[in-house]
Design an enzyme around this catalytic site. Structure first.
Site, PDB file in Angstrom:
ATOM      1  N   SER A 119      52.983  32.397  57.981  1.00 16.82           N
ATOM      2  CA  SER A 119      51.634  31.840  57.896  1.00 16.82           C
ATOM      3  C   SER A 119      51.569  30.480  58.615  1.00 16.82           C
ATOM      4  CB  SER A 119      51.244  31.693  56.419  1.00 16.82           C
ATOM      5  OG  SER A 119      49.965  31.150  56.295  1.00 16.82           O
ATOM      6  N   LYS A 157      50.601  26.312  53.359  1.00 12.63           N
ATOM      7  CA  LYS A 157      50.445  27.762  53.518  1.00 12.63           C
ATOM      8  C   LYS A 157      50.818  28.579  52.283  1.00 12.63           C
ATOM      9  CE  LYS A 157      48.593  28.158  56.538  1.00 12.63           C
ATOM     10  NZ  LYS A 157      47.205  27.565  56.573  1.00 12.63           N
ATOM     11  N   HIS A 208      49.998  18.065  49.576  1.00 11.92           N
ATOM     12  CA  HIS A 208      51.294  18.631  49.993  1.00 11.92           C
ATOM     13  C   HIS A 208      52.406  17.599  49.807  1.00 11.92           C
ATOM     14  CE1 HIS A 208      49.354  22.080  51.677  1.00 11.92           C
ATOM     15  NE2 HIS A 208      48.946  21.521  52.789  1.00 11.92           N
TER      16      HIS A 208
HETATM   17  P1  A3P Z   1      48.169  33.954  55.517  1.00 12.71           P
HETATM   18  O1  A3P Z   1      48.252  33.088  56.737  1.00 12.71           O
HETATM   19  O2  A3P Z   1      49.480  34.628  55.224  1.00 12.71           O
HETATM   20  O3  A3P Z   1      47.037  34.916  55.544  1.00 12.71           O
HETATM   21  P2  A3P Z   1      46.995  27.194  52.484  1.00 12.71           P
HETATM   22  O4  A3P Z   1      45.610  27.035  51.994  1.00 12.71           O
HETATM   23  O5  A3P Z   1      48.012  26.583  51.561  1.00 12.71           O
HETATM   24  O6  A3P Z   1      47.122  26.722  53.881  1.00 12.71           O
HETATM   25  O7  A3P Z   1      47.356  28.759  52.449  1.00 12.71           O
HETATM   26  C1  A3P Z   1      46.748  29.645  53.365  1.00 12.71           C
HETATM   27  C2  A3P Z   1      47.285  31.036  53.084  1.00 12.71           C
HETATM   28  O8  A3P Z   1      46.718  31.505  51.847  1.00 12.71           O
HETATM   29  C3  A3P Z   1      46.859  32.023  54.173  1.00 12.71           C
HETATM   30  O9  A3P Z   1      47.924  32.990  54.257  1.00 12.71           O
HETATM   31  C4  A3P Z   1      45.591  32.612  53.560  1.00 12.71           C
HETATM   32  O10 A3P Z   1      45.179  33.838  54.087  1.00 12.71           O
HETATM   33  C5  A3P Z   1      46.034  32.739  52.103  1.00 12.71           C
HETATM   34  N1  A3P Z   1      44.882  32.887  51.199  1.00 12.71           N
HETATM   35  C6  A3P Z   1      43.868  32.033  51.013  1.00 12.71           C
HETATM   36  N2  A3P Z   1      42.963  32.544  50.165  1.00 12.71           N
HETATM   37  C7  A3P Z   1      43.436  33.761  49.783  1.00 12.71           C
HETATM   38  C8  A3P Z   1      42.948  34.808  48.937  1.00 12.71           C
HETATM   39  N3  A3P Z   1      41.780  34.699  48.315  1.00 12.71           N
HETATM   40  N4  A3P Z   1      43.709  35.911  48.791  1.00 12.71           N
HETATM   41  C9  A3P Z   1      44.890  36.044  49.430  1.00 12.71           C
HETATM   42  N5  A3P Z   1      45.398  35.096  50.263  1.00 12.71           N
HETATM   43  C10 A3P Z   1      44.667  33.969  50.438  1.00 12.71           C
END
Ligand code: A3P
Length: 298
Positions: free
Chosen positions: A140, A55, A110
Site C-alpha cells: 500500500s 497505510k 503516525h
Molecule cells: P490499500 O492501499 O491496500 O488499498 P491509511 O489511511 O493509513 O493511509 O491507510 C490506507 C489503506 O487503508 C489503503 O489500503 C486503503 O484502501 C485502506 N482502507 C481505507 N478505508 C478502508 C475501508 N473502508 N475498507 C478497507 N480498506 C480501507
C-alpha cells in the site's frame, strides 16, 4: 492545516525526509519545533489519539470515529472532510487548533511514542493503536509513494521493498513503530485493533471502539457506522476519501487513497525470494512480541 490541505494554488514546497530525534519528518509538512512541543500539550480525559504506521487504515478510523461521535448520523459529518473532523497532530499549524478545540478532541498521528503528550503516558485520554500486516502495508505504501507528491516516487517495487525494510520512509521502521507503542501499552488507556479484524468483522470492531470510548451505541447506530465505513461507501464519499485534498499533496491522476482495501495484495507483488527475506526479518524482529497477523483473505 485544514486550509493547508485544501489549498491548491500555493507553491509546491520542497518535500524531503528530515531525520529528527530518530524519526523522519517531512519538510514542508512537519515543523520539528512544533512536533517537539506536542509532548507538553495539556491532555484532557476526553482526548482520543489514533496511532498508526502509515497505510494501516488511518483514513478508515477517521471515518469510523467521526461517525461514532455522531451516533452513526452521516448527515452530521457532511460539512467537513474527515481530515478536518479528525486532524493530524503532527502537521504544521495544527497545534493552535488542538489547544483551543472543544472536547472531545479526536486526533490521528503516525508519530512515535517519544513525541507524544506526557499526559497520555499517565493514563489521561485514550489511545487506539491500529496495526496492519506489514506485507500489505509495504504494498500500500509503495502505491502511496507514487500518488503522494510529498513522498519520493520509487524507481520500482524492488527499490521500495529495500527502502521499507531499512525504514527509510516516513514512519521509519514498521517493526520499531509497533514494538515501541505496544511495549508501552500498560502506561496508557490503550486499545489495540488490526486492519484485518476490521475487514473480517467491522461490526465487532466498531462495537469495541464504541465501548472503549464510553459510547453506548444502539445496534441501529452501529449499523449506520458500519454501513458508511465500508470500502465501497467511503470510496464514493468525497468527505471521507481524500479526493478533495490538494493536488499539491496528492496527485489524484496517479492513484486513490482508497486503492484496494484487501488482505493479501502483497502476494501480487512479492517475489518468492522477497517473501522469504521478509519472513526471516519478521521472525527475528517479532520473536518476543505476542502479536500475530492475518496474511491472506482465505
Ligand atoms: P490499500 O492501499 O491496500 O488499498 P491509511 O489511511 O493509513 O493511509 O491507510 C490506507 C489503506 O487503508 C489503503 O489500503 C486503503 O484502501 C485502506 N482502507 C481505507 N478505508 C478502508 C475501508 N473502508 N475498507 C478497507 N480498506 C480501507
Amino acid at each position: 492545516m485544514a486550509e493547508r490541505l485544501n489549498e491548491s494554488s500555493a507553491q509546491m514546497p520542497d518535500y524531503q525526509l528530515v531525520p529528527h530525534r530518530g524519526f523522519n519528518l517531512i519538510s514542508g509538512i512537519h515543523c520539528p519545533e512544533e512536533v517537539d512541543r506536542i509532548q507538553n500539550w495539556e491532555i484532557r480525559d476526553s482526548d482520543v489519539f489514533v496511532i498508526t504506521y502509515p497505510k494501516s487504515g488511518t483514513i478508515w478510523l477517521q471515518q469510523i470515529l467521526s461517525l461514532i461521535e455522531v451516533n452513526g448520523d452521516v448527515t452530521a459529518t457532511n460539512d467537513l472532510l474527515t481530515s478536518q473532523r479528525i486532524p493530524w497532530i503532527e502537521l504544521i499549524g495544527n497545534e493552535k487548533e488542538f489547544v483551543s478545540a472543544p472536547s472531545p478532541r479526536i486526533r490521528v498521528t503516525h508519530l512515535q511514542y517519544q513525541f507524544m503528550p506526557l499526559g497520555i503516558k499517565k493514563k489521561k485520554g485514550k489511545v487506539i493503536y491500529v496495526a496492519r500486516n506489514p506485507k500489505d502495508v509495504l504494498v500500500s505504501y509503495y502505491h502511496f509513494h507514487k500518488y503522494a507528491t510529498m513522498l519520493e516516487t520509487p524507481k520500482d517495487f524492488d527499490e521500495f521493498f529495500e527502502k521499507f525494510l531499512k525504514g527509510n520512509v516516513y514512519g521509519n521502521c514498521w517493526f520499531e513503530h509497533i514494538k515501541t507503542w505496544y511495549s508501552h501499552r500498560e502506561d496508557m488507556n490503550f486499545l489495540y485493533i488490526t486492519y484485518e479484524e476490521m475487514i473480517k468483522d467491522l461490526w465487532s470492531v466498531v462495537e469495541r471502539i464504541s465501548l472503549f470510548l464510553g459510547k453506548n451505541l444502539t445496534p441501529q447506530q452501529i449499523k449506520m457506522v458500519v454501513e458508511h465505513s465500508t470500502f465501497k461507501n467511503m470510496k464514493e464519499n468525497p468527505q471521507a476519501n481524500y479526493q478533495l485534498i490538494s493536488s499539491n499533496l496528492l496527485n489524484h491522476q496517479h492513484g486513490a487513497f482508497l486503492r484496494k482495501g484487501t488482505i493479501g495484495d502483497w502476494k501480487n507483488y512479492f517475489t518468492v525470494a522477497q517473501n522469504e527475506r521478509f519472513d526471516s526479518v519478521y521472525q527475528q524482529e517479532m520473536k518476543e512480541v505476542p502479536l500475530s497477523f492475518i496474511w491472506d483473505n482465505s
